[in-house]
Design a protein around this motif. Structure first.
Motif, mmCIF file in Angstrom:
data_model
loop_
_atom_site.group_PDB
_atom_site.id
_atom_site.type_symbol
_atom_site.label_atom_id
_atom_site.label_comp_id
_atom_site.label_asym_id
_atom_site.label_seq_id
_atom_site.Cartn_x
_atom_site.Cartn_y
_atom_site.Cartn_z
ATOM 1 N N VAL A 296 0.844 -1.198 0.000
ATOM 2 C CA VAL A 296 0.000 0.000 0.000
ATOM 3 C C VAL A 296 0.879 1.247 0.000
ATOM 4 C CG1 VAL A 296 -1.971 -1.111 1.109
ATOM 5 C CG2 VAL A 296 -0.237 -0.038 2.523
ATOM 6 N N ARG A 297 0.359 2.290 -0.584
ATOM 7 C CA ARG A 297 1.066 3.566 -0.649
ATOM 8 C C ARG A 297 0.552 4.459 0.475
ATOM 9 N NH1 ARG A 297 4.507 5.077 -3.922
ATOM 10 N NH2 ARG A 297 4.937 7.196 -4.590
ATOM 11 N N THR A 298 1.465 5.132 1.141
ATOM 12 C CA THR A 298 1.078 6.060 2.197
ATOM 13 C C THR A 298 0.789 7.430 1.596
ATOM 14 O OG1 THR A 298 3.269 6.974 2.696
ATOM 15 C CG2 THR A 298 2.668 4.885 3.773
ATOM 16 N N ASN A 299 0.189 8.298 2.404
ATOM 17 C CA ASN A 299 0.034 9.679 1.974
ATOM 18 C C ASN A 299 1.336 10.434 2.242
ATOM 19 O OD1 ASN A 299 0.043 10.381 4.715
ATOM 20 N ND2 ASN A 299 -2.138 10.848 4.795
ATOM 21 N N GLU A 300 1.317 11.733 2.105
ATOM 22 C CA GLU A 300 2.539 12.531 2.214
ATOM 23 C C GLU A 300 3.103 12.612 3.633
ATOM 24 O OE1 GLU A 300 -1.016 15.003 2.850
ATOM 25 O OE2 GLU A 300 -0.432 13.660 1.238
ATOM 26 N N VAL A 301 2.365 12.160 4.637
ATOM 27 C CA VAL A 301 2.901 12.143 6.000
ATOM 28 C C VAL A 301 3.110 10.728 6.530
ATOM 29 C CG1 VAL A 301 2.044 14.447 6.611
ATOM 30 C CG2 VAL A 301 0.606 12.445 7.051
ATOM 31 N N GLY A 302 2.992 9.722 5.658
ATOM 32 C CA GLY A 302 3.281 8.344 6.057
ATOM 33 C C GLY A 302 2.103 7.546 6.555
ATOM 34 N N ILE A 303 0.870 8.042 6.362
ATOM 35 C CA ILE A 303 -0.339 7.349 6.822
ATOM 36 C C ILE A 303 -0.894 6.467 5.704
ATOM 37 C CG2 ILE A 303 -2.718 7.657 7.649
ATOM 38 C CD1 ILE A 303 -0.843 8.798 9.661
ATOM 39 N N TYR A 304 -1.393 5.287 6.076
ATOM 40 C CA TYR A 304 -2.063 4.422 5.108
ATOM 41 C C TYR A 304 -3.248 3.746 5.786
ATOM 42 C CZ TYR A 304 0.312 0.659 7.572
ATOM 43 O OH TYR A 304 0.760 -0.199 8.552
ATOM 44 N N SER A 305 -4.177 3.292 4.965
ATOM 45 C CA SER A 305 -5.292 2.484 5.481
ATOM 46 C C SER A 305 -5.795 1.595 4.349
ATOM 47 C CB SER A 305 -6.418 3.368 6.022
ATOM 48 O OG SER A 305 -6.972 4.152 4.993
ATOM 49 N N THR A 306 -6.346 0.461 4.745
ATOM 50 C CA THR A 306 -6.884 -0.488 3.781
ATOM 51 C C THR A 306 -7.818 -1.440 4.520
ATOM 52 O OG1 THR A 306 -6.282 -1.970 1.965
ATOM 53 C CG2 THR A 306 -4.979 -2.160 3.986
ATOM 54 N N THR A 307 -8.566 -2.236 3.783
ATOM 55 C CA THR A 307 -9.530 -3.170 4.363
ATOM 56 C C THR A 307 -9.352 -4.549 3.731
ATOM 57 O OG1 THR A 307 -11.090 -1.344 4.619
ATOM 58 C CG2 THR A 307 -11.983 -3.544 4.814
ATOM 59 N N TYR A 308 -9.501 -5.598 4.554
ATOM 60 C CA TYR A 308 -9.363 -6.984 4.076
ATOM 61 C C TYR A 308 -10.371 -7.878 4.772
ATOM 62 C CZ TYR A 308 -4.876 -5.552 2.223
ATOM 63 O OH TYR A 308 -3.901 -4.908 1.536
ATOM 64 N N GLY A 309 -10.559 -9.068 4.184
ATOM 65 C CA GLY A 309 -11.356 -10.078 4.846
ATOM 66 C C GLY A 309 -10.582 -10.625 6.042
ATOM 67 N N ASP A 310 -11.295 -11.118 7.021
ATOM 68 C CA ASP A 310 -10.647 -11.616 8.234
ATOM 69 C C ASP A 310 -10.868 -13.115 8.368
ATOM 70 O OD1 ASP A 310 -9.083 -11.352 10.488
ATOM 71 O OD2 ASP A 310 -10.713 -10.734 11.794
ATOM 72 N N PHE A 311 -10.157 -13.693 9.318
ATOM 73 C CA PHE A 311 -10.207 -15.114 9.630
ATOM 74 C C PHE A 311 -9.994 -15.204 11.135
ATOM 75 C CE2 PHE A 311 -8.172 -19.256 10.195
ATOM 76 C CZ PHE A 311 -8.983 -20.071 9.410
ATOM 77 N N PRO A 312 -10.691 -16.095 11.855
ATOM 78 C CA PRO A 312 -10.511 -16.171 13.306
ATOM 79 C C PRO A 312 -9.034 -16.320 13.711
ATOM 80 C CG PRO A 312 -12.352 -17.538 12.637
ATOM 81 C CD PRO A 312 -11.671 -17.057 11.371
ATOM 82 N N GLU A 313 -8.615 -15.491 14.619
ATOM 83 C CA GLU A 313 -7.264 -15.515 15.195
ATOM 84 C C GLU A 313 -6.161 -15.116 14.211
ATOM 85 O OE1 GLU A 313 -6.916 -15.886 18.521
ATOM 86 O OE2 GLU A 313 -9.088 -16.039 18.518
ATOM 87 N N ARG A 314 -6.524 -14.508 13.100
ATOM 88 C CA ARG A 314 -5.514 -14.017 12.151
ATOM 89 C C ARG A 314 -4.767 -12.837 12.776
ATOM 90 N NH1 ARG A 314 -7.381 -13.137 6.107
ATOM 91 N NH2 ARG A 314 -6.870 -15.362 6.091
ATOM 92 N N HIS A 315 -3.469 -12.755 12.488
ATOM 93 C CA HIS A 315 -2.644 -11.639 12.943
ATOM 94 C C HIS A 315 -2.075 -10.928 11.721
ATOM 95 C CE1 HIS A 315 -3.035 -13.638 16.781
ATOM 96 N NE2 HIS A 315 -2.437 -12.619 17.366
ATOM 97 N N TRP A 316 -1.784 -9.644 11.889
ATOM 98 C CA TRP A 316 -1.384 -8.783 10.787
ATOM 99 C C TRP A 316 -0.040 -8.131 11.086
ATOM 100 C CZ3 TRP A 316 -4.828 -8.852 6.753
ATOM 101 C CH2 TRP A 316 -6.084 -9.404 7.036
ATOM 102 N N GLN A 317 0.677 -7.785 10.024
ATOM 103 C CA GLN A 317 1.980 -7.140 10.190
ATOM 104 C C GLN A 317 2.215 -6.150 9.047
ATOM 105 O OE1 GLN A 317 5.698 -9.365 9.379
ATOM 106 N NE2 GLN A 317 6.294 -8.806 11.471
#
Length: 193
Positions: A150-171
Motif C-alpha cells: 500500500v502507498r502512504t500519503n505525504e505524512v506516512g499514513i495508510y489504510s486499507t480493508t481486508y477479509g478476516d479469519f478467526p485468530e488471524r494476525h497482521w503485520q
C-alpha cells in the motif's frame, strides 16, 4: 477512547470562560502498562493498543501531538516494598530489552474488527513522506503471507480493508529509503474499537 470526554470537558470550561474555545489537545505522556506488571496487559496487547491509540489521536482534529511515556520501564522496585509500583509502560524493559511495542512505536498498526472484515490503519515513523508498506497476515499455525503493498500519503499514513479469519494476525513491513533497513511491526490481532 477518552478523548471525547476530554474535549467535552475543555468545551465546558471554554463556555464558562476559563479556557479559550477549541483548545488543542497535547497528549504528552501516553503509555500502556504491560508485563512484567502482573496486573497489566501482556506484551502483544501493549503493542496493539499503541496502534489503536495513535489512530484515535490521528483522527481527532484537536490532537496536535502524541508522545510515548516511557522509553524504558521503571525499576521493579522504584517504590520500596512495592514490586512494580512504578510505570511499566515503556517500550523497553527496565534492563533495556526491547518489547514488541518498541517496533509498534515506529510502525503503529491498528487493526479494527468490522464483522468479517478488518480495517488496517498505520503510520510510518519517523518518515513524513510518501512511501510504500507491505501488509502481511498469518493464520494460526500458518506461515506469513503477503497480501498487498500500500502507498502512504505525504505524512506516512495508510489504510486499507481486508477479509478476516478467526485468530488471524497482521503485520506491516517497511523498507527505509534512507538507510535500506527493513522494519516490521509486531504481529497484531484485530480489536473491536
Amino acid at each position: 477512547s477518552s478523548l471525547g470526554a476530554l474535549a467535552s470537558t475543555l468545551d465546558s470550561a471554554a463556555a464558562a470562560g476559563a479556557l479559550p474555545s477549541d483548545m488543542p489537545i497535547y497528549i504528552t505522556e501516553f503509555g500502556v502498562q504491560s508485563a512484567p506488571d502482573p496486573t497489566a496487559v501482556n506484551l502483544q496487547e501493549q503493542a496493539g493498543y499503541i496502534g489503536i491509540a495513535e489512530h484515535f489521536a490521528y483522527v481527532d482534529p484537536r490532537v496536535v501531538t502524541f508522545a510515548q511515556y516511557l522509553m524504558n520501564d521503571d525499576s521493579p522496585e522504584v517504590i520500596p516494598g512495592q514490586l512494580y509500583g512504578g510505570f511499566e509502560s515503556g517500550v523497553r524493559t527496565f534492563d533495556g530489552r526491547k518489547k514488541p511495542s518498541y517496533e509498534a512505536l515506529r510502525l503503529p498498526l491498528a487493526v479494527q474488527q468490522l464483522g468479517d472484515t478488518v480495517s488496517l490503519w498505520g503510520i510510518v515513523q519517523p518518515y513524513p513522506h510518501t512511501t510504500t508498506v507491505t501488509i502481511r497476515y498469518r493464520n494460526p499455525g500458518g506461515e506469513p503471507r503477503f497480501i498487498q503493498t500500500v502507498r502512504t500519503n505525504e505524512v506516512g499514513i495508510y489504510s486499507t480493508t481486508y477479509g478476516d479469519f478467526p485468530e488471524r494476525h497482521w503485520q506491516a513491513v517497511w523498507r527505509s529509503p534512507e538507510n535500506g533497513k527493513t522494519y516490521r511491526s509486531p504481529w497484531i490481532r484485530s480489536y473491536e474499537f
